[in-house]
Design a protein around this motif. Sequence first.
Motif, PDB file in Angstrom:
ATOM      1  N   SER A 155       0.832  -1.200   0.000  1.00 50.33           N
ATOM      2  CA  SER A 155       0.000   0.000   0.000  1.00 50.33           C
ATOM      3  C   SER A 155       0.868   1.251   0.000  1.00 50.33           C
ATOM      4  CB  SER A 155      -0.912  -0.011   1.236  1.00 50.33           C
ATOM      5  OG  SER A 155      -1.494   1.248   1.440  1.00 50.33           O
ATOM      6  N   LEU A 159       1.833   0.231   4.350  1.00 53.10           N
ATOM      7  CA  LEU A 159       1.416  -1.069   4.867  1.00 53.10           C
ATOM      8  C   LEU A 159       1.661  -2.131   3.807  1.00 53.10           C
ATOM      9  CD1 LEU A 159      -1.982  -0.550   6.770  1.00 53.10           C
ATOM     10  CD2 LEU A 159       0.213  -1.226   7.738  1.00 53.10           C
ATOM     11  N   TYR A 161       0.278  -5.734   2.754  1.00 51.11           N
ATOM     12  CA  TYR A 161      -0.764  -6.741   2.947  1.00 51.11           C
ATOM     13  C   TYR A 161      -0.295  -8.063   2.346  1.00 51.11           C
ATOM     14  CZ  TYR A 161      -4.025  -2.950   4.096  1.00 51.11           C
ATOM     15  OH  TYR A 161      -4.654  -1.873   4.680  1.00 51.11           O
ATOM     16  N   THR A 163      -1.257 -12.649   2.348  1.00 54.07           N
ATOM     17  CA  THR A 163      -2.146 -13.717   2.780  1.00 54.07           C
ATOM     18  C   THR A 163      -1.359 -14.911   3.289  1.00 54.07           C
ATOM     19  OG1 THR A 163      -2.267 -14.564   0.500  1.00 54.07           O
ATOM     20  CG2 THR A 163      -4.044 -13.097   1.234  1.00 54.07           C
ATOM     21  N   LEU A 187      -5.902 -12.816   6.025  1.00 50.92           N
ATOM     22  CA  LEU A 187      -5.306 -11.613   5.438  1.00 50.92           C
ATOM     23  C   LEU A 187      -4.585 -10.899   6.560  1.00 50.92           C
ATOM     24  CD1 LEU A 187      -4.964  -9.453   3.164  1.00 50.92           C
ATOM     25  CD2 LEU A 187      -7.067  -8.415   4.043  1.00 50.92           C
ATOM     26  N   ALA A 189      -1.496  -7.798   7.756  1.00 49.52           N
ATOM     27  CA  ALA A 189      -0.848  -6.533   7.402  1.00 49.52           C
ATOM     28  C   ALA A 189       0.423  -6.393   8.221  1.00 49.52           C
ATOM     29  CB  ALA A 189      -1.783  -5.354   7.665  1.00 49.52           C
ATOM     30  N   VAL A 200      -5.741  -8.976   9.792  1.00 47.90           N
ATOM     31  CA  VAL A 200      -6.804  -8.087   9.337  1.00 47.90           C
ATOM     32  C   VAL A 200      -8.115  -8.853   9.209  1.00 47.90           C
ATOM     33  CG1 VAL A 200      -7.568  -6.560   7.473  1.00 47.90           C
ATOM     34  CG2 VAL A 200      -5.144  -6.660   8.090  1.00 47.90           C
ATOM     35  N   LEU A 212      -5.329  -4.259  -4.161  1.00 44.45           N
ATOM     36  CA  LEU A 212      -5.921  -3.040  -3.627  1.00 44.45           C
ATOM     37  C   LEU A 212      -6.642  -2.287  -4.740  1.00 44.45           C
ATOM     38  CD1 LEU A 212      -3.023  -1.818  -1.326  1.00 44.45           C
ATOM     39  CD2 LEU A 212      -5.385  -2.159  -0.547  1.00 44.45           C
ATOM     40  N   GLU A 216      -7.354   2.554  -2.780  1.00 45.63           N
ATOM     41  CA  GLU A 216      -6.960   1.797  -1.599  1.00 45.63           C
ATOM     42  C   GLU A 216      -8.012   1.855  -0.490  1.00 45.63           C
ATOM     43  OE1 GLU A 216      -2.975   2.537  -0.308  1.00 45.63           O
ATOM     44  OE2 GLU A 216      -2.112   1.916  -2.226  1.00 45.63           O
ATOM     45  N   ILE A 219      -9.800  -3.959  -0.505  1.00 46.52           N
ATOM     46  CA  ILE A 219      -8.856  -4.940  -1.015  1.00 46.52           C
ATOM     47  C   ILE A 219      -9.631  -6.184  -1.421  1.00 46.52           C
ATOM     48  CG2 ILE A 219      -8.353  -5.918   1.273  1.00 46.52           C
ATOM     49  CD1 ILE A 219      -5.415  -6.216   0.312  1.00 46.52           C
ATOM     50  N   VAL A 234     -11.137  -1.331   3.743  1.00 47.65           N
ATOM     51  CA  VAL A 234     -10.120  -0.959   4.721  1.00 47.65           C
ATOM     52  C   VAL A 234     -10.257   0.490   5.178  1.00 47.65           C
ATOM     53  CG1 VAL A 234      -8.469  -2.678   3.934  1.00 47.65           C
ATOM     54  CG2 VAL A 234      -8.466  -0.413   2.886  1.00 47.65           C
TER      55      VAL A 234
END
Length: 361
Positions: A155, A159, A161, A163, A187, A189, A200, A212, A216, A219, A234
């Motif tokens: 991001s 940040l 992100y 998985t 998910l 962060a 998250v 994203l 943003e 997501i 988000v």
Amino acid sequence: MPPVPSEEGAACRDAMFPAWGFPAAVLVTFASIYFLPSPIDPEPFTFEKPPPALVGSLQVNKKLQSGQRIFTGQLKGPESFTVDDKGNIYTGTVDGKLWMISGDQLHFITRMGQDMPECGTPDYEPVCGRPHGVRMDQDGVDGLPFKFLNGLEISKKTLIYFTDSSSKWERRHHKYEVIETNHLGRLLAYDPVTRTGRTVLSGLYMANGIALSPFEDYILIAETSICRIIRYWVSGANAGKKEVFVDNLPGYPDNIRLSSTGLYRVGISTTRFPSFFSPFLDALGPYPFLKRFIAKVTPLSFYSIFLQKHGLFLEINNKGDIVASFHDPDGSVTWAVSDVFEHNGKVYLGNTELPFLVVLQ
């Protein structure tokens, strides 16, 4: 007139099939397998709809067959891509290596784990490594020890992100993850400034590729094992809300990319078109005991025999509508598309296991 069995033939028959009979022998064999421990512990899951009809935007075509294979035999499973400010493309392969593509030249950068002849085989992934999501960042950050790290997105708000597809299965056992249909994905962060990570969203079905939105504010997350993509907000008025973005996809989604036209491109790792394996998985969904039984008697490598070689990626708008699809119906150029990466007027199609990279003009 039918032949009359001799006494010797009858004796031979009785020796092969005693009084309790052949059906009983089959039953005993089945029971002995049934009570063996299974490697999986599946949950029931029922697809609410059959796979979508291949009409309209899903009409089968041959658009992917205009692609060209490059670096055949040099890149095995180039799954994801990123690019630096000089236009060099980076990708990771199934043998744990990171590569750079500069023009028409391929350069080895580094490897993730140990250098062994067995690297590239499932059993050695824990020691050789297997890079998945690849993105370019200004600063290096320490990773977190998770089971099955997969999708990655950086991001502009400092940040990262990513998985974790499963807290139970490693990448090499991803077929068990799909068959089991649990919801142990997350998910996460990571803040490189504070060097802290947080969950998250949890309870996801094989959380895979992510993307994203341009602003943003949300997501997208591919839930591979149940063939859908969800949207998690988000920021804004809907912050913290999770909703289905597109459901009942014609295959199992992998990575998600935002294209230059504002559409999301989704690689399909395996289609749900009519074949032995795909509708078979749909039908098995509500029956965990059958999944356990099949996992006991079938080695992981066996499942690939039934996978249909049909290349496919989708273009989806910001409302979750599939507006275009790109097919290679007989897999003559590629199949099992993992990522759709656009750069300098070309589209690079990633995959997880195939020994080549495909480029579309």
